[in-house]
Design an enzyme around this catalytic site. Structure first.
Site, PDB file in Angstrom:
ATOM      1  N   SER A 133       0.776  -1.156   0.081  1.00  0.00           N
ATOM      2  CA  SER A 133      -0.225  -0.081   0.079  1.00  0.00           C
ATOM      3  C   SER A 133       0.882   1.073   0.047  1.00  0.00           C
ATOM      4  O   SER A 133       1.789   1.047   0.421  1.00  0.00           O
ATOM      5  CB  SER A 133      -0.865  -0.046   1.267  1.00  0.00           C
ATOM      6  OG  SER A 133      -1.560   1.130   1.430  1.00  0.00           O
ATOM      7  N   TYR A 146      -1.938  -0.125  10.667  1.00  0.00           N
ATOM      8  CA  TYR A 146      -2.030  -0.550   9.044  1.00  0.00           C
ATOM      9  C   TYR A 146      -0.772  -0.268   8.469  1.00  0.00           C
ATOM     10  O   TYR A 146      -0.303  -0.946   7.691  1.00  0.00           O
ATOM     11  CB  TYR A 146      -3.355  -0.193   8.159  1.00  0.00           C
ATOM     12  CG  TYR A 146      -3.350  -0.336   7.045  1.00  0.00           C
ATOM     13  CD1 TYR A 146      -3.858  -1.798   6.550  1.00  0.00           C
ATOM     14  CD2 TYR A 146      -3.065   0.552   6.173  1.00  0.00           C
ATOM     15  CE1 TYR A 146      -3.814  -2.110   5.228  1.00  0.00           C
ATOM     16  CE2 TYR A 146      -3.217   0.120   4.656  1.00  0.00           C
ATOM     17  CZ  TYR A 146      -3.546  -1.115   4.342  1.00  0.00           C
ATOM     18  OH  TYR A 146      -3.653  -1.623   3.096  1.00  0.00           O
TER      19      TYR A 146
END
Length: 234
Positions: A133, A146
């Site tokens: 990501s 995250y």
């Protein structure tokens, strides 16, 4: 086009979103493809296999290895895509939920690598793709756990690249905001692609980046691709 004809691929989290798009591209490119997911979707195509697997469980990954080996043979393409999001303030969040993120996004990928990459090394060739990501290495409020999981995943990817070259190529694909159910399925917190405000790319764009890396000549390694909406600043 059948650029991957004769190759065998395994995609974790391959029943929806980015994983489903990647599996579709692999199938269309001619690869015999196995999909591992908590709730694997049925596929009508030939040379497509669906397996139920919780990658947070070592026993489940061991069982997956046996099932894939028996039905398809060992893959020479491994796509570590399964992952979950979380949106919590560090001083208020739930450490049990944080552990779920780490177990899925980081340890789950490590379990898949440990199970399937030794076979690639023995065969003398293969590709491993990690879906990361743009959050990796990018601190932002409520996104610490995250982002940390994806940052750690990219360190693992680079370490693996150094350990397995020149036999196995390693690629990281880092998407920005993507039009999937990712935000709907976060463990806690709520966002949508719309309220983030940068627009969203379709998952097929991420899958196209994966296919691009896999289809390079054997002597060419594409190690990191970032793909995101043009308006997204990070």
């Amino acid at each position: 086009m059948q650029e991957l004809k004769g190759r065998r691929a395994l995609v974790s989290g391959g029943s929806s979103g980015i994983g489903q798009a990647i599996a579709g591209h692999l199938i269309n490119a001619g690869a015999e493809t196995a999909i591992a997911d908590l709730q694997p979707a049925a596929h009508a195509s030939e040379n497509v296999y669906a397996f139920q697997c919780d990658i947070t469980s070592g026993a489940a990954v061991d069982a997956l290895f046996t099932q894939v080996s028996e039905r398809m043979g060992l893959p020479d393409i491994l796509v570590c895509n399964a992952g979950r999001g979380i949106h919590e303030k560090l001083t208020e969040g739930d450490p049990e939920k944080w552990q779920q993120i780490i177990d899925t996004n980081l340890l789950g990928a490590l379990r898949m690598v440990r199970a399937f990459v030794p076979g690639m090394l023995e065969a003398g060739q293969g590709d491993v793709v990690f879906v990361s990501s743009v959050a990796a290495g990018q601190a932002y409020p409520y996104g610490g756990v995250y982002a940390a999981s994806k940052s750690a995943l990219e360190v693992i990817a680079e370490t693996l690249r150094l350990e397995v070259l020149p036999k196995v190529r390693v690629t990281v694909v880092a998407p920005g905001v993507t039009d999937t159910a990712f935000f709907k399925n976060t463990i806690s917190g709520f966002h949508t692609a719309e309220d983030i405000g940068y627009g969203a790319i379709p998952p097929e764009e991420v899958a196209g980046a994966v296919l691009y890396a896999l289809c390079r000549p054997p002597e060419v390694s594409v190690n990191h691709i970032t793909v995101r909406p043009t308006l997204q600043p990070f």
